[in-house]
Structures are given as C-alpha cells and as structure tokens.
Design a protein around this motif. Structure first.
Motif, PDB file in Angstrom:
ATOM      1  N   PRO A   1      25.304  21.437  59.773  1.00  0.00           N
ATOM      2  CA  PRO A   1      23.836  22.020  59.840  1.00  0.00           C
ATOM      3  C   PRO A   1      23.855  22.178  61.494  1.00  0.00           C
ATOM      4  CG  PRO A   1      23.996  19.775  59.237  1.00  0.00           C
ATOM      5  CD  PRO A   1      25.259  20.175  59.043  1.00  0.00           C
ATOM      6  N   ASN A   2      22.933  22.971  61.555  1.00  0.00           N
ATOM      7  CA  ASN A   2      22.148  23.105  63.006  1.00  0.00           C
ATOM      8  C   ASN A   2      20.762  23.580  62.868  1.00  0.00           C
ATOM      9  OD1 ASN A   2      21.976  23.370  65.806  1.00  0.00           O
ATOM     10  ND2 ASN A   2      23.492  25.128  65.844  1.00  0.00           N
ATOM     11  N   PRO A   3      19.716  22.987  63.184  1.00  0.00           N
ATOM     12  CA  PRO A   3      19.814  21.323  64.049  1.00  0.00           C
ATOM     13  C   PRO A   3      20.420  20.556  62.834  1.00  0.00           C
ATOM     14  CG  PRO A   3      17.819  22.285  64.228  1.00  0.00           C
ATOM     15  CD  PRO A   3      18.432  23.333  63.210  1.00  0.00           C
ATOM     16  N   PHE A   4      20.730  19.144  63.376  1.00  0.00           N
ATOM     17  CA  PHE A   4      21.622  18.195  62.676  1.00  0.00           C
ATOM     18  C   PHE A   4      21.217  16.810  63.009  1.00  0.00           C
ATOM     19  CE2 PHE A   4      23.931  18.853  66.370  1.00  0.00           C
ATOM     20  CZ  PHE A   4      24.584  17.714  66.622  1.00  0.00           C
ATOM     21  N   ASN A   5      21.386  15.921  62.309  1.00  0.00           N
ATOM     22  CA  ASN A   5      21.218  14.355  62.575  1.00  0.00           C
ATOM     23  C   ASN A   5      22.345  13.595  62.185  1.00  0.00           C
ATOM     24  OD1 ASN A   5      20.363  11.825  62.758  1.00  0.00           O
ATOM     25  ND2 ASN A   5      18.967  11.844  60.860  1.00  0.00           N
ATOM     26  N   ALA A   6      23.040  13.023  63.292  1.00  0.00           N
ATOM     27  CA  ALA A   6      24.069  12.344  63.383  1.00  0.00           C
ATOM     28  C   ALA A   6      25.520  13.257  63.497  1.00  0.00           C
ATOM     29  CB  ALA A   6      24.244  11.405  62.232  1.00  0.00           C
ATOM     30  N   SER A   7      25.761  14.092  62.666  1.00  0.00           N
ATOM     31  CA  SER A   7      27.059  14.863  62.602  1.00  0.00           C
ATOM     32  C   SER A   7      26.925  16.253  62.185  1.00  0.00           C
ATOM     33  CB  SER A   7      28.033  14.180  61.777  1.00  0.00           C
ATOM     34  OG  SER A   7      27.694  14.293  60.372  1.00  0.00           O
ATOM     35  N   THR A   8      27.534  17.213  62.760  1.00  0.00           N
ATOM     36  CA  THR A   8      27.618  18.514  62.198  1.00  0.00           C
ATOM     37  C   THR A   8      29.238  18.933  62.181  1.00  0.00           C
ATOM     38  OG1 THR A   8      26.823  20.919  62.701  1.00  0.00           O
ATOM     39  CG2 THR A   8      27.483  19.487  64.556  1.00  0.00           C
TER      40      THR A   8
ATOM     41  N   ASP B   1      46.761  28.602  71.436  1.00  0.00           N
ATOM     42  CA  ASP B   1      46.255  27.368  72.167  1.00  0.00           C
ATOM     43  C   ASP B   1      44.873  27.118  72.410  1.00  0.00           C
ATOM     44  OD1 ASP B   1      49.186  26.599  72.487  1.00  0.00           O
ATOM     45  OD2 ASP B   1      49.381  27.600  74.350  1.00  0.00           O
ATOM     46  N   ILE B   2      44.198  26.260  71.658  1.00  0.00           N
ATOM     47  CA  ILE B   2      42.864  26.121  71.608  1.00  0.00           C
ATOM     48  C   ILE B   2      42.226  24.826  72.019  1.00  0.00           C
ATOM     49  CG2 ILE B   2      42.857  27.796  69.579  1.00  0.00           C
ATOM     50  CD1 ILE B   2      41.166  24.474  69.173  1.00  0.00           C
ATOM     51  N   SER B   3      41.183  24.802  72.665  1.00  0.00           N
ATOM     52  CA  SER B   3      40.487  23.824  73.017  1.00  0.00           C
ATOM     53  C   SER B   3      39.084  23.923  72.412  1.00  0.00           C
ATOM     54  CB  SER B   3      40.513  23.351  74.463  1.00  0.00           C
ATOM     55  OG  SER B   3      39.867  24.189  75.282  1.00  0.00           O
ATOM     56  N   LEU B   4      38.607  22.752  71.911  1.00  0.00           N
ATOM     57  CA  LEU B   4      37.108  22.844  71.451  1.00  0.00           C
ATOM     58  C   LEU B   4      36.295  21.607  72.066  1.00  0.00           C
ATOM     59  CD1 LEU B   4      34.899  23.712  69.482  1.00  0.00           C
ATOM     60  CD2 LEU B   4      35.791  22.444  67.783  1.00  0.00           C
ATOM     61  N   GLU B   5      35.377  21.829  72.788  1.00  0.00           N
ATOM     62  CA  GLU B   5      34.667  20.769  73.578  1.00  0.00           C
ATOM     63  C   GLU B   5      32.966  20.792  73.466  1.00  0.00           C
ATOM     64  OE1 GLU B   5      37.776  20.817  77.446  1.00  0.00           O
ATOM     65  OE2 GLU B   5      35.984  22.341  77.229  1.00  0.00           O
ATOM     66  N   VAL B   6      32.628  19.767  73.728  1.00  0.00           N
ATOM     67  CA  VAL B   6      31.037  19.560  73.412  1.00  0.00           C
ATOM     68  C   VAL B   6      30.734  19.269  74.975  1.00  0.00           C
ATOM     69  CG1 VAL B   6      29.238  18.129  72.530  1.00  0.00           C
ATOM     70  CG2 VAL B   6      31.431  18.943  71.076  1.00  0.00           C
ATOM     71  N   TYR B   7      29.576  19.934  75.378  1.00  0.00           N
ATOM     72  CA  TYR B   7      28.796  19.665  76.663  1.00  0.00           C
ATOM     73  C   TYR B   7      27.184  19.337  76.229  1.00  0.00           C
ATOM     74  CZ  TYR B   7      33.074  21.728  78.767  1.00  0.00           C
ATOM     75  OH  TYR B   7      34.237  22.079  79.328  1.00  0.00           O
ATOM     76  N   ASP B   8      26.778  18.515  77.458  1.00  0.00           N
ATOM     77  CA  ASP B   8      25.271  18.267  77.274  1.00  0.00           C
ATOM     78  C   ASP B   8      24.579  19.471  77.973  1.00  0.00           C
ATOM     79  OD1 ASP B   8      25.273  17.805  80.112  1.00  0.00           O
ATOM     80  OD2 ASP B   8      25.002  15.657  79.808  1.00  0.00           O
ATOM     81  N   VAL B   9      23.339  19.628  78.245  1.00  0.00           N
ATOM     82  CA  VAL B   9      22.424  20.634  78.739  1.00  0.00           C
ATOM     83  C   VAL B   9      22.834  20.861  80.226  1.00  0.00           C
ATOM     84  CG1 VAL B   9      20.504  19.072  79.301  1.00  0.00           C
ATOM     85  CG2 VAL B   9      20.250  21.897  78.543  1.00  0.00           C
TER      86      VAL B   9
ATOM     87  N   SER C   1      18.436  12.792  71.111  1.00  0.00           N
ATOM     88  CA  SER C   1      18.244  14.043  70.667  1.00  0.00           C
ATOM     89  C   SER C   1      18.214  14.876  71.841  1.00  0.00           C
ATOM     90  CB  SER C   1      16.835  14.060  69.918  1.00  0.00           C
ATOM     91  OG  SER C   1      16.937  12.990  68.929  1.00  0.00           O
ATOM     92  N   GLY C   2      18.427  16.460  71.524  1.00  0.00           N
ATOM     93  CA  GLY C   2      18.433  17.446  72.714  1.00  0.00           C
ATOM     94  C   GLY C   2      19.274  18.469  72.082  1.00  0.00           C
TER      95      GLY C   2
ATOM     96  N   MET D   1      23.800  23.856  69.879  1.00  0.00           N
ATOM     97  CA  MET D   1      23.305  23.309  68.701  1.00  0.00           C
ATOM     98  C   MET D   1      22.502  22.190  69.279  1.00  0.00           C
ATOM     99  SD  MET D   1      26.911  21.238  68.133  1.00  0.00           S
ATOM    100  CE  MET D   1      27.625  20.429  69.645  1.00  0.00           C
ATOM    101  N   VAL D   2      21.365  21.846  68.032  1.00  0.00           N
ATOM    102  CA  VAL D   2      20.276  21.007  68.391  1.00  0.00           C
ATOM    103  C   VAL D   2      20.426  19.664  67.755  1.00  0.00           C
ATOM    104  CG1 VAL D   2      17.808  20.859  68.387  1.00  0.00           C
ATOM    105  CG2 VAL D   2      19.051  22.955  68.984  1.00  0.00           C
TER     106      VAL D   2
END
Length: 456
Positions: free
Chosen positions: A379-386, A397-405, A434-435, A452-453
C-alpha cells in the motif's frame, strides 16, 4: 476443492507457446527478514499459532517473530558452525528446549538448551561420530529421543545420554518423519555402488525397507530430487522422485516416478514439454487436503529458462509460473491464519517468504513478458511496511534503493542480476519517522524513482 480451469498460457518473448491449457502459478513475495543464515527452522515459539523463524548462522542462533520482524531470542554459546536445529519440550515441563548440531573442521558437537535458557546449556560429552544433520525429536514409550543423520542415522536417548546407530547401510538425507517411521534416500559411491535409492525405517524396531531406484556412472552428474508426503488418498506416506543420470551424449529424461508407502512404484509420467524436473518441495499450497509438489523445471523450447510448476500428487499440472518469476523451492512455513503453506527461500543476506497461489487467467488476456520497466508500491501510503513491485522487459543488473526526502540513502533492498518478468521486494520502515520517502530502481542506463508515504 478449487476447480482448476484450463487456459492458454502464451509467452510472447519466446515467440511460440511453451505450454497451453494450464493455470497460472502466482508466487508473490509477502515478507522478508534481513539476516544471514545457513539453517532456517519455522517453529511457533511464541505460541500464537503462527510460525516464528529460527535462524542459524555460523555459531549464532536467532529467532524472529514474523508478525513484527523483530528478533525475540538469540544465543551464541556454541562451538563450530550451526548444522541443524530442532525444538521440542524434552523433559517435559511445559517449556520448550532447543537441540543444536554444529560442525568444525575436525569435530561435531551436539547441544541441548534446556528451557531455551542461555545459561542452561548441556553439551554431549564426546564429539559426535559424524555430521549432525536432520535433527528430529520423538518420544517413544515416554523416553525422549532425537534422530540425526551422522554417516547413517543415530538414535540418541536424551534420558540416558546414549545412542544407537540404526542399520548398517550408509544412509543419507532422511527427509520425512512420522511418529513411527523414518523415510529417506541415499546416493552413494560405495561398494553397493553407483546407486540411487530410498528407504523407510521403523523408528523403534529398526525394520528397514530398502529400494534401489536407479543406477548410473557416478562420474557423471546424478540428479535425484525427491519428496515424501501424504500426496493422495491411499494409506501412508507416498514418495515422488525423478532419477536422471545425465550423460555427455544424452538429454535427461524428465519422468516423475510415483511410489507408495512401501516404496513400490505405482506410476510414472513423462512430460514432453519439459527437459528437466528438479528442486522438489512438498507442501499444501492449493485448496486441497493432500500435499502438492512444487518443482523448478526447464522447458524443451527454452532449455535455459526455468519455471516453477505445481504438480498434484497424481502428476497433474496445477499451475505454471512465468519465466522470470521462478524461485528455487526451499522449505515451508505457515505465517498466517489460512491452512495453506507459505514458502521460505534462503538468500545470502535475507530470508524471503512467498505465497503460492493457483489463479485462473482469462484466455483473452495472455500472459507475456513486459515491454517496458514499470514500478509501484502497495500500500501507499503505508504503515510499517510496503511491497515494491516492478517489471523488467529483459534480464538486467538491478539495484532497488530507498531514500529519504533529503536524498540520503536509507537502505539497499536489492542489488543483483534478475531475469525478465515480475519481481517484488518488501520494505520494512522499522523505527523511521512518518514522512515522504523515495524508492529508486536502477537497471543499467535506466532509472525510475517514485514517491511513497510512511504514516504511523
């Protein structure tokens, strides 16, 4: 019982239909635990009716509550690398105990962690005479025993702290236990020589049924996947195997052999569309009171492409996954409130848990390899995990990364080579606030970034 309707399954990227008239096997990733492991045991330690995940890596054991993905227990008081783990109430006193086998270059050790108290650990007085694999606890006439593979099978009396070796055969890989029987297979190069086979042994009386299933030149690769389970409505545990001897000048014969509880063959089925059938796992994955067989197979029209196929205990094909969505079967667990098994796959730095579902696809909506890169989170927005889902039009060859704002990298979820098709990864936000966060998929020269939120 779920009705398995017939459909046409077309893989456009491979030009010609590879299979026809089968349902689709969906294998979504539903959870992931970031940890290194070489031994994994699903067991309901917390008593909530849902399996927790027991992980052994090097000399350390950790237990994770899958509902929260939090580590709830750990112990590192062992010598050597963890080779196997079993949990049971040995004494019995209402508290769980843990049995642990370990390996060193020259010694094997066996431990009992009573009441899973890290201050109350017993080590078997002498080094074990062999490997400590396939631990299985059983109580016979009130006496606690643990069975293990150790150059044969050891029957260890945990009350008197003695052991007996069952049978004189050099048996390996016990795979399935009931209250009174051990089922297993062997693959030897000894004087009996160059044979593959199976056995069923009475736990108490040491009566043995010993059945040779195939023979070949062991200098060539021997492929002998096998599975024991209650596959159909005949009494006892059934056995399914394929014994393929791969010669330099031969193509292996993809035949499934079906045996009854006496190891007598009752049927064999050849699949013309398949060039190989391997990596078996028995489990209750479909709406069925009996076990099914999940296998990783290669196809005649695309021998370098692997697909997962779900077989019934009678050899019917229940569902076929798309190329690019295949996984190597590992072991089963149950982490939700339905009666069906989930699938654990052990990766190098994580444990992935998948659901297995047979779904009917409309013949007017053929299944195809995607033509472009797509990515989304739900889900998006989500709580805890998505769950982040993405489609690849070709191997990359792939990379999947998460960044903050602020553009700071929070986590790398995936960094590997993946085939064309649909893929998923679960992101657990943990204690992050949250954010707004961003997930970025990089494949060679292409990059896709989406928002994503997190809302707590």
């Amino acid at each position: 019982m779920k009705s398995i309707a017939k459909i046409a399954l077309v893989i456009f990227a491979l030009s010609v239909p590879l299979f026809a008239q089968y349902d689709l096997l969906s294998i979504p990733l539903i959870d992931s635990i970031s940890t290194e492991s070489n031994i994994v045991l699903p067991y309901d330690v917390t008593g909530d009716g849902i399996d927790d995940i027991v992980v052994g890596n090097d000399s350390r054991i950790k237990i994770f509550d899958i509902t929260t993905n939090e580590m709830i227990w750990q112990c590192s008081s062992f010598e050597g690398s963890i080779s196997d783990i079993e949990i049971a109430d040995i004494e019995p006193d209402g508290d769980l105990d843990m049995m642990v086998g370990t390996l060193e270059p020259y010694y094997r050790h066996f431990y009992i962690v009573y009441d899973m108290d890290t201050e109350n650990i017993y080590e078997w007085p002498d080094p074990m005479p062999g490997t400590c694999y396939n631990l299985h606890f059983n109580r016979i006439e009130g006496v606690p025993y643990v069975f293990m593979t150790s150059f044969g099978i050891l029957k260890m009396n945990l009350q008197e702290l003695t052991y007996d070796r069952l049978a004189d055969y050099d048996l390996h890989y016990p795979m399935y236990y009931t209250d009174s029987l051990i089922y297993g297979t062997f693959d030897t190069e000894d004087d009996y020589s160059e044979y593959c086979g199976a056995y069923v042994m009475d736990i108490d009386l040491n009566d043995l049924i010993f059945q040779t299933l195939a023979s070949c030149d062991m200098n060539h690769y021997t492929h002998f996947p096998r599975a024991f389970a209650d596959f159909n409505d005949t009494p006892g545990i059934e056995f399914i195997h394929t014994a393929q001897c791969i010669w330099e000048e031969q193509t292996p014969d993809p035949v499934l052999h079906f045996c009854n509880s006496e190891l007598e063959e009752t049927d064999s089925i050849h699949y013309d569309s398949l060039s190989s059938v391997g990596y078996f796992l028995a489990g209750n994955f479909a709406d069925n009171e009996y076990a099914e067989l999940l296998a990783l197979c290669s196809m005649v029209n695309a021998p370098t492409t692997s697909v997962n196929i779900l077989f019934s205990g009678k050899g019917d094909i229940l569902g076929i996954a798309q190329p690019g969505e295949s996984i190597t079967p590992g072991l089963t667990c149950n982490i939700d409130d339905d009666p069906y098994d989930e699938l654990i796959v052990i990766k190098r730095t994580a444990i992935h848990i998948y659901d297995i579902e047979v779904i009917t696809v409309d013949v007017d909506e053929p299944i195809s390899i995607p033509s472009s890169i797509t990515i989304s989170a739900y889900p998006n927005p989500f709580n805890a995990s998505t769950t982040i889902s993405y489609d690849l039009p070709e191997k990359a060859d792939i990379s999947l990364e998460v960044y903050d704002v602020l553009g700071r990298k929070i986590e790398t979820l995936i960094s590997t080579t993946q085939p064309a098709g649909h893929h998923q990864a679960v992101w657990h936000a943990g204690d992050l606030p949250s954010g707004v966060y961003f997930y970025k998929l990089t494949t060679g020269e292409h990059t896709r970034t989406e928002k994503m939120v997190l809302m707590k």
